[in-house]
Design a protein around this motif. Sequence first.
Motif, mmCIF file in Angstrom:
data_model
loop_
_atom_site.group_PDB
_atom_site.id
_atom_site.type_symbol
_atom_site.label_atom_id
_atom_site.label_comp_id
_atom_site.label_asym_id
_atom_site.label_seq_id
_atom_site.Cartn_x
_atom_site.Cartn_y
_atom_site.Cartn_z
ATOM 1 N N SER A 98 0.771 -1.156 -0.097
ATOM 2 C CA SER A 98 0.039 -0.035 0.047
ATOM 3 C C SER A 98 0.864 1.102 -0.023
ATOM 4 O O SER A 98 2.177 1.310 0.224
ATOM 5 C CB SER A 98 -0.855 -0.010 1.117
ATOM 6 N N ILE A 99 0.386 2.454 -0.360
ATOM 7 C CA ILE A 99 0.931 3.698 -0.238
ATOM 8 C C ILE A 99 -0.260 4.550 0.485
ATOM 9 O O ILE A 99 -1.407 4.621 0.091
ATOM 10 C CB ILE A 99 1.092 4.495 -1.571
ATOM 11 N N TYR A 100 0.356 5.208 1.347
ATOM 12 C CA TYR A 100 -0.515 6.425 2.179
ATOM 13 C C TYR A 100 0.010 7.580 1.764
ATOM 14 O O TYR A 100 1.192 7.949 2.034
ATOM 15 C CB TYR A 100 -0.465 5.913 3.532
ATOM 16 N N VAL A 101 -1.013 8.564 1.379
ATOM 17 C CA VAL A 101 -0.432 9.844 1.408
ATOM 18 C C VAL A 101 -1.609 10.657 2.520
ATOM 19 O O VAL A 101 -2.685 10.550 2.453
ATOM 20 C CB VAL A 101 -0.953 10.345 0.151
ATOM 21 N N PHE A 102 -0.918 11.379 3.461
ATOM 22 C CA PHE A 102 -1.288 12.268 4.413
ATOM 23 C C PHE A 102 -1.004 13.576 4.161
ATOM 24 O O PHE A 102 -0.097 14.097 4.542
ATOM 25 C CB PHE A 102 -0.966 11.808 5.601
ATOM 26 N N ASP A 103 -2.213 14.252 3.494
ATOM 27 C CA ASP A 103 -2.023 15.651 3.065
ATOM 28 C C ASP A 103 -2.953 16.520 4.412
ATOM 29 O O ASP A 103 -4.007 16.794 4.082
ATOM 30 C CB ASP A 103 -2.399 15.962 1.772
ATOM 31 N N CYS A 104 -2.292 16.679 5.432
ATOM 32 C CA CYS A 104 -2.807 17.425 6.458
ATOM 33 C C CYS A 104 -1.754 18.091 7.509
ATOM 34 O O CYS A 104 -0.568 17.467 7.228
ATOM 35 C CB CYS A 104 -3.813 16.457 7.284
ATOM 36 N N SER A 105 -2.282 18.977 8.035
ATOM 37 C CA SER A 105 -1.276 19.580 9.321
ATOM 38 C C SER A 105 -0.831 18.403 10.218
ATOM 39 O O SER A 105 -1.570 17.700 10.515
ATOM 40 C CB SER A 105 -1.977 20.715 9.810
ATOM 41 N N ALA A 106 0.289 18.459 10.709
ATOM 42 C CA ALA A 106 0.693 17.448 11.650
ATOM 43 C C ALA A 106 0.768 16.134 11.376
ATOM 44 O O ALA A 106 0.459 15.042 11.931
ATOM 45 C CB ALA A 106 0.133 17.609 13.323
ATOM 46 N N ALA A 107 1.157 15.933 10.040
ATOM 47 C CA ALA A 107 0.978 14.587 9.243
ATOM 48 C C ALA A 107 2.010 13.505 9.864
ATOM 49 O O ALA A 107 1.802 12.414 9.973
ATOM 50 C CB ALA A 107 1.122 14.732 7.938
#
Length: 201
Positions: A98-107
């Motif tokens: 899998s690939i996780y992309v977390f585009d958020c503050s404090a990721a």
Amino acid sequence: MAPPKALENIGETLHSQYERWQPKARYKLQLDPTVEEVKKLCNTCRKYARSERVLFHYNGHGVPKPTANGEIWVFNKSYTQYIPFPITDLDSWLKTPSIYVFDCSAAGIIVKAFLERLDWSSSSSASSQKDCFLLAACEAHQTLPQSAELPADVFTACLTTPIKMALHWFCKRSVLLVLWIILLLTRFLEGKMIVKLFLGS
């Protein structure tokens, strides 16, 4: 633009950007999902992907920062408030690769929670190796940049439209570069016009 329409627009844009990179892949948007919808989505994606890599993209703009335990935010069943969603559940449903992309503050908090989970699972069984990539917009103590010059999802834009973002970034900072690009485009277009005239079209 009304919030529901803006949300749809963001989702459709992201969908088309990923599709440009991998047109044969299947993509499923889940805009402001509940826990049940995330679970169903993850299980469905894993079922269809079989042993292929699954991409999970979390756009956390407009929601609270991840919790100290690395939980992200999703809607409750009645869509009245956000509730924390454990990253361990997400990982157990999506599995690997899998690939996780977390585009958020404090990721970075989410990445830390994943790494702690990986350490815990690898100490309990030697054969459990994770085949996943974690891409985070910023570190645990950072917030996302907010500038009228840049897209709100600058991290995602850098991943999905890197050339466009690089040009945008440099053009905003260099008048000379802008003039140079205009000159190149002008010469390119003039060259196309000459070729069209020569070919008689």
